[in-house]
Design a protein around this motif. Structure first.
Motif, PDB file in Angstrom:
ATOM      1  N   GLU A 111       0.977  -1.270  -0.024  1.00  0.00           N
ATOM      2  CA  GLU A 111      -0.089  -0.134   0.031  1.00  0.00           C
ATOM      3  C   GLU A 111       0.796   1.091   0.104  1.00  0.00           C
ATOM      4  OE1 GLU A 111      -0.369  -2.139   2.907  1.00  0.00           O
ATOM      5  OE2 GLU A 111      -1.431  -3.502   1.715  1.00  0.00           O
ATOM      6  N   ALA A 112       2.087   1.314   0.516  1.00  0.00           N
ATOM      7  CA  ALA A 112       2.722   2.353   0.579  1.00  0.00           C
ATOM      8  C   ALA A 112       3.785   2.766  -0.935  1.00  0.00           C
ATOM      9  CB  ALA A 112       4.061   1.920   1.642  1.00  0.00           C
ATOM     10  N   ILE A 113       3.490   1.983  -1.724  1.00  0.00           N
ATOM     11  CA  ILE A 113       4.200   2.086  -3.069  1.00  0.00           C
ATOM     12  C   ILE A 113       3.356   3.192  -3.563  1.00  0.00           C
ATOM     13  CG2 ILE A 113       4.900   1.140  -5.462  1.00  0.00           C
ATOM     14  CD1 ILE A 113       5.055  -1.534  -4.086  1.00  0.00           C
ATOM     15  N   ALA A 114       4.003   4.405  -3.785  1.00  0.00           N
ATOM     16  CA  ALA A 114       3.599   5.539  -4.449  1.00  0.00           C
ATOM     17  C   ALA A 114       3.314   5.262  -6.184  1.00  0.00           C
ATOM     18  CB  ALA A 114       4.073   6.776  -4.251  1.00  0.00           C
ATOM     19  N   VAL A 115       2.152   5.995  -6.427  1.00  0.00           N
ATOM     20  CA  VAL A 115       2.032   5.718  -8.026  1.00  0.00           C
ATOM     21  C   VAL A 115       2.858   6.986  -8.635  1.00  0.00           C
ATOM     22  CG1 VAL A 115       0.255   6.356  -9.968  1.00  0.00           C
ATOM     23  CG2 VAL A 115      -0.669   5.147  -7.625  1.00  0.00           C
ATOM     24  N   GLU A 116       3.529   6.572  -9.692  1.00  0.00           N
ATOM     25  CA  GLU A 116       4.445   7.583 -10.228  1.00  0.00           C
ATOM     26  C   GLU A 116       3.673   8.929 -11.117  1.00  0.00           C
ATOM     27  OE1 GLU A 116       7.531   7.242 -14.070  1.00  0.00           O
ATOM     28  OE2 GLU A 116       7.382   5.484 -12.512  1.00  0.00           O
ATOM     29  N   VAL A 117       4.151   9.855 -10.610  1.00  0.00           N
ATOM     30  CA  VAL A 117       3.337  11.089 -10.981  1.00  0.00           C
ATOM     31  C   VAL A 117       4.298  11.924 -11.909  1.00  0.00           C
ATOM     32  CG1 VAL A 117       2.333  13.358 -10.337  1.00  0.00           C
ATOM     33  CG2 VAL A 117       1.945  11.213  -8.909  1.00  0.00           C
ATOM     34  N   PRO A 118       4.282  12.219 -12.962  1.00  0.00           N
ATOM     35  CA  PRO A 118       4.858  13.176 -14.025  1.00  0.00           C
ATOM     36  C   PRO A 118       5.562  14.274 -13.221  1.00  0.00           C
ATOM     37  CG  PRO A 118       3.026  13.159 -14.992  1.00  0.00           C
ATOM     38  CD  PRO A 118       2.852  12.205 -13.792  1.00  0.00           C
ATOM     39  N   ALA A 119       6.599  14.757 -13.349  1.00  0.00           N
ATOM     40  CA  ALA A 119       7.279  15.744 -12.727  1.00  0.00           C
ATOM     41  C   ALA A 119       6.686  17.137 -13.323  1.00  0.00           C
ATOM     42  CB  ALA A 119       8.889  15.818 -12.888  1.00  0.00           C
ATOM     43  N   ILE A 120       6.429  17.041 -14.613  1.00  0.00           N
ATOM     44  CA  ILE A 120       5.653  18.228 -15.465  1.00  0.00           C
ATOM     45  C   ILE A 120       4.516  17.943 -15.851  1.00  0.00           C
ATOM     46  CG2 ILE A 120       6.000  20.025 -17.192  1.00  0.00           C
ATOM     47  CD1 ILE A 120       9.084  19.260 -17.162  1.00  0.00           C
ATOM     48  N   PRO A 121       3.411  18.839 -15.396  1.00  0.00           N
ATOM     49  CA  PRO A 121       2.204  18.403 -15.781  1.00  0.00           C
ATOM     50  C   PRO A 121       2.089  18.561 -17.531  1.00  0.00           C
ATOM     51  CG  PRO A 121       2.094  20.190 -14.326  1.00  0.00           C
ATOM     52  CD  PRO A 121       3.661  19.914 -14.613  1.00  0.00           C
ATOM     53  N   PRO A 122       1.300  17.488 -18.250  1.00  0.00           N
ATOM     54  CA  PRO A 122       1.117  17.473 -19.402  1.00  0.00           C
ATOM     55  C   PRO A 122       0.639  18.822 -19.946  1.00  0.00           C
ATOM     56  CG  PRO A 122       0.178  15.600 -18.393  1.00  0.00           C
ATOM     57  CD  PRO A 122       0.581  16.300 -17.384  1.00  0.00           C
ATOM     58  N   ALA A 123      -0.299  19.377 -19.148  1.00  0.00           N
ATOM     59  CA  ALA A 123      -0.797  20.823 -19.913  1.00  0.00           C
ATOM     60  C   ALA A 123       0.451  21.550 -19.957  1.00  0.00           C
ATOM     61  CB  ALA A 123      -1.861  21.326 -19.277  1.00  0.00           C
ATOM     62  N   LEU A 124       1.105  21.679 -19.068  1.00  0.00           N
ATOM     63  CA  LEU A 124       2.250  22.639 -19.390  1.00  0.00           C
ATOM     64  C   LEU A 124       3.091  22.362 -20.332  1.00  0.00           C
ATOM     65  CD1 LEU A 124       3.646  25.320 -17.980  1.00  0.00           C
ATOM     66  CD2 LEU A 124       4.778  23.607 -16.433  1.00  0.00           C
ATOM     67  N   LEU A 125       3.544  20.958 -20.672  1.00  0.00           N
ATOM     68  CA  LEU A 125       4.155  20.416 -21.888  1.00  0.00           C
ATOM     69  C   LEU A 125       3.666  20.864 -22.944  1.00  0.00           C
ATOM     70  CD1 LEU A 125       5.529  17.000 -20.457  1.00  0.00           C
ATOM     71  CD2 LEU A 125       6.877  19.046 -20.846  1.00  0.00           C
TER      72      LEU A 125
END
Length: 80
Positions: free
Chosen positions: A10-24
């Motif tokens: 349960e402690a394994i975090a979901v990978e979140v992109p460092a830069i939001p796709p909208a900003l890219l």
């Protein structure tokens, strides 16, 4: 003796992109708008014209032209 830590599933975090796709996407669009499309081709060799060329020459042909003018001006006229 130290034991290794175990991580609960349960402690394994979901990978979140460092830069939001909208900003890219916004950055990509800004880069495309900043690019200047070449408007004309060089009359000598056909490469894209230099940005400030009035004569419709690419930067290489423009430099060659200026060098040729400089060489012809520095030659002494023939005495008869």
């Amino acid at each position: 003796m130290k034991r290794k830590r175990t991580v609960a599933p349960e402690a394994i975090a979901v990978e979140v992109p460092a830069i939001p796709p909208a900003l890219l996407e916004e950055a990509r669009r800004a880069l495309q708008m900043d690019r200047v499309a070449p408007s004309a081709k060089c009359v000598v060799c056909g490469d894209p014209c230099a940005p400030n060329s009035i004569e419709e020459l690419c930067w290489v042909c423009r430099r060659l032209k200026l060098s040729a003018w400089r060489d012809s001006d520095s030659q002494m006229p023939v005495q008869e």
